[in-house]
Structures are given as structure tokens and as C-alpha cells.
Design a protein around this motif. Structure first.
Motif, PDB file in Angstrom:
ATOM      1  N   TYR A 280       0.284  -4.783  10.857  1.00 16.33           N
ATOM      2  CA  TYR A 280      -0.123  -3.419  10.516  1.00 16.33           C
ATOM      3  C   TYR A 280      -1.401  -2.983  11.229  1.00 16.33           C
ATOM      4  CZ  TYR A 280       3.368  -3.186   6.813  1.00 16.33           C
ATOM      5  OH  TYR A 280       4.543  -3.150   6.119  1.00 16.33           O
ATOM      6  N   ASP A 281      -2.070  -3.921  11.886  1.00 15.65           N
ATOM      7  CA  ASP A 281      -3.324  -3.632  12.587  1.00 15.65           C
ATOM      8  C   ASP A 281      -4.290  -2.891  11.655  1.00 15.65           C
ATOM      9  OD1 ASP A 281      -5.220  -3.529  14.529  1.00 15.65           O
ATOM     10  OD2 ASP A 281      -4.248  -1.988  15.744  1.00 15.65           O
ATOM     11  N   LEU A 282      -4.663  -3.571  10.585  1.00 15.49           N
ATOM     12  CA  LEU A 282      -5.532  -2.962   9.576  1.00 15.49           C
ATOM     13  C   LEU A 282      -6.924  -2.642  10.102  1.00 15.49           C
ATOM     14  CD1 LEU A 282      -4.588  -5.069   6.417  1.00 15.49           C
ATOM     15  CD2 LEU A 282      -3.622  -2.899   7.215  1.00 15.49           C
ATOM     16  N   SER A 283      -7.255  -3.163  11.282  1.00 14.65           N
ATOM     17  CA  SER A 283      -8.574  -2.878  11.854  1.00 14.65           C
ATOM     18  C   SER A 283      -8.740  -1.390  12.168  1.00 14.65           C
ATOM     19  CB  SER A 283      -8.786  -3.699  13.129  1.00 14.65           C
ATOM     20  OG  SER A 283      -7.807  -3.369  14.109  1.00 14.65           O
ATOM     21  N   LYS A 284      -7.620  -0.666  12.253  1.00 14.52           N
ATOM     22  CA  LYS A 284      -7.684   0.773  12.533  1.00 14.52           C
ATOM     23  C   LYS A 284      -8.012   1.589  11.286  1.00 14.52           C
ATOM     24  CE  LYS A 284      -4.388   0.707  16.397  1.00 14.52           C
ATOM     25  NZ  LYS A 284      -3.086   1.232  16.892  1.00 14.52           N
ATOM     26  N   ASN A 285      -7.857   0.981  10.123  1.00 15.79           N
ATOM     27  CA  ASN A 285      -8.142   1.708   8.886  1.00 15.79           C
ATOM     28  C   ASN A 285      -9.635   2.004   8.760  1.00 15.79           C
ATOM     29  OD1 ASN A 285      -5.464   1.514   8.374  1.00 15.79           O
ATOM     30  ND2 ASN A 285      -5.625   0.168   6.595  1.00 15.79           N
ATOM     31  N   GLU A 286      -9.949   2.982   7.948  1.00 18.78           N
ATOM     32  CA  GLU A 286     -11.338   3.392   7.763  1.00 18.78           C
ATOM     33  C   GLU A 286     -12.173   2.241   7.200  1.00 18.78           C
ATOM     34  OE1 GLU A 286     -13.896   6.778   5.278  1.00 18.78           O
ATOM     35  OE2 GLU A 286     -11.700   6.776   5.265  1.00 18.78           O
TER      36      GLU A 286
END
Length: 239
Positions: A227-233
Motif C-alpha cells: 500500500y506504500d503507506l509512506s505516502k500517507n499524511e
């Protein structure tokens, strides 16, 4: 109606051709060379017209028949899909939801579903979907802070090392942490249990959805890398 009219024209021209051919046979002796030439040209024209009309008929109505057959197949496929897409966990259900993966798990905590109930978890590009019976629950991936696979041993160690599981006023891993960590001394089985945990933001706080996935090898495919959570705020917490 159009098809019947086409057949009628073909039949009429066919009758004219047979009539002309019969007329030549019956009046063979009375025909001169010029008569034969004229009649032959007329018969050739009629025969050619008949062939053209027959080919046109076959081409037109064969295509219609093929289209009708394809439509019937499409209708049957759609009907089959509509039935199968209502079956939780099926490939058709995954396609309907837009998921590329589905696993079966035992709900532990975090969803408005009974603890211990069997649920289906679908992996979609922008969300995670949980289903049981007539309940469908979606978790927006933008709210997810972390996705973890933890064993009961790891949870118990974290629980013990963090003074009863309390971290910053919250129980580590939510109700699951208290549930698994609190039974550390009670466990007698040597079997290691695995849990899939979603940490997400709810009303400005971190909450957890957890489920047992001990016998589900594909559970590890639900992860923060996919999900590539690093892109989340990014969330700032002051300690």
C-alpha cells in the motif's frame, strides 16, 4: 419482416431463372442463334443476381445469428457472475469489489462483528474490505498508519515489556494486546498463533483491527509495502 422480404425476392428470382431455363429446353428447336444469345445473357444476369442476393442474405443474417449467439452467451455469463458475486470470498466477489486478493480470517477485535467470527478480508488498491454475512466494512487506506503480522509470543513480550501494555495511555495493539498479553501465563499450547493487525486513525486517535491468520499464508501479502503507506499524511505526536 425484412428477412422474409429478402427470402421472397430470392425465391421470385429463382423462379424466373427456372422459368427461363425451362423455356429454352421446351423451345429449343424454335430458337435462332441470336435468341439463344439473348436468353443466355438474361439467364446469366438472373443467376448472378440470385447469387449476390443469397450471399448478401447469408452474410447479413449469419452475422445477426452470431451476434444473437454472443448476446446469449454474454447474458448467461452475466447471470452466472451475478449469482457467484454474492458468494463471499469467491473470485467473482473479488472482481466485483475490485480486489486482487482475499483471505479468510477469524475476527479478534476492532470491527462491529462478533469476536471469533469468520470473516473475509479483501485487498484493494485504495482500501481494505471486511465481510461477514450481510455486513461489508471498508477501511480507507489513507487512514491506515501501519499493517503488521504479529505472533502471540511477540504480543505477549511487548505487553510484558511495556508495563501491562499501556503505551501513551493506550493498550498496545488495542483489545488484542490486552487479550493475548493478559493470558501470557495461562497459555499451555506450543502452537504459535499469528495475527494480522491494521493500525488506523479514528477520530484523531489510533485504533486497531485485528484478526487471527495462523492458517492463512497469504495474510503476509497485506503489508505496508504493497500500500506504500509512506505516502500517507505524517502524524506528529508529542510525548
Amino acid at each position: 419482416m425484412k428477412k422474409m422480404f429478402h427470402l421472397l425476392i430470392i425465391a421470385i428470382i429463382g423462379v424466373l431463372f427456372i422459368y427461363g431455363l425451362t423455356n429454352i429446353v421446351l423451345n429449343f428447336k424454335g430458337y435462332t442463334g441470336a435468341d439463344f444469345l439473348i436468353v443466355a445473357i438474361m439467364l446469366a444476369f438472373v443467376a448472378l443476381l440470385e447469387l449476390v442476393l443469397i450471399k448478401q442474405y447469408k452474410r447479413t443474417y449469419s452475422l445477426e445469428a452470431e451476434e444473437a449467439r454472443k448476446q446469449r452467451e454474454a447474458d448467461r455469463t452475466k447471470e452466472k457472475f451475478d449469482v457467484e458475486s454474492k458468494i463471499l470470498g469467491s473470485k467473482s466477489r473479488q472482481q466485483l469489489i475490485g480486489a486482487d486478493l482475499c483471505i479468510k480470517a477469524k475476527h479478534m477485535a476492532g470491527l462491529p462483528i462478533a469476536d471469533g467470527a469468520e470473516i473475509f478480508v479483501y485487498r484493494c488498491k485504495d482500501k481494505v474490505v471486511f465481510e461477514r454475512n450481510q455486513d461489508t466494512i471498508e477501511l480507507d487506506i489513507n487512514k491506515v498508519r501501519d499493517i503488521l503480522i504479529k505472533t502471540d509470543v511477540e504480543i505477549q513480550k511487548s505487553y510484558v515489556s511495556s508495563a501491562g501494555g499501556a503505551v501513551g495511555g493506550y493498550v498496545l495493539f488495542g483489545p488484542l494486546g490486552a487479550m493475548i498479553g493478559g493470558r501470557a501465563k495461562e497459555k499451555k499450547s506450543t502452537k504459535t498463533e499469528k495475527y494480522l493487525i491494521f493500525a488506523y486513525e479514528k477520530d484523531g486517535e489510533t485504533d486497531y483491527i485485528s484478526m487471527e491468520v495462523t492458517n492463512e499464508p497469504n495474510a503476509s501479502l497485506f503489508n505496508s509495502n504493497y500500500y506504500d503507506l509512506s505516502k500517507n499524511e505524517r502524524k506528529l505526536t508529542s510525548l
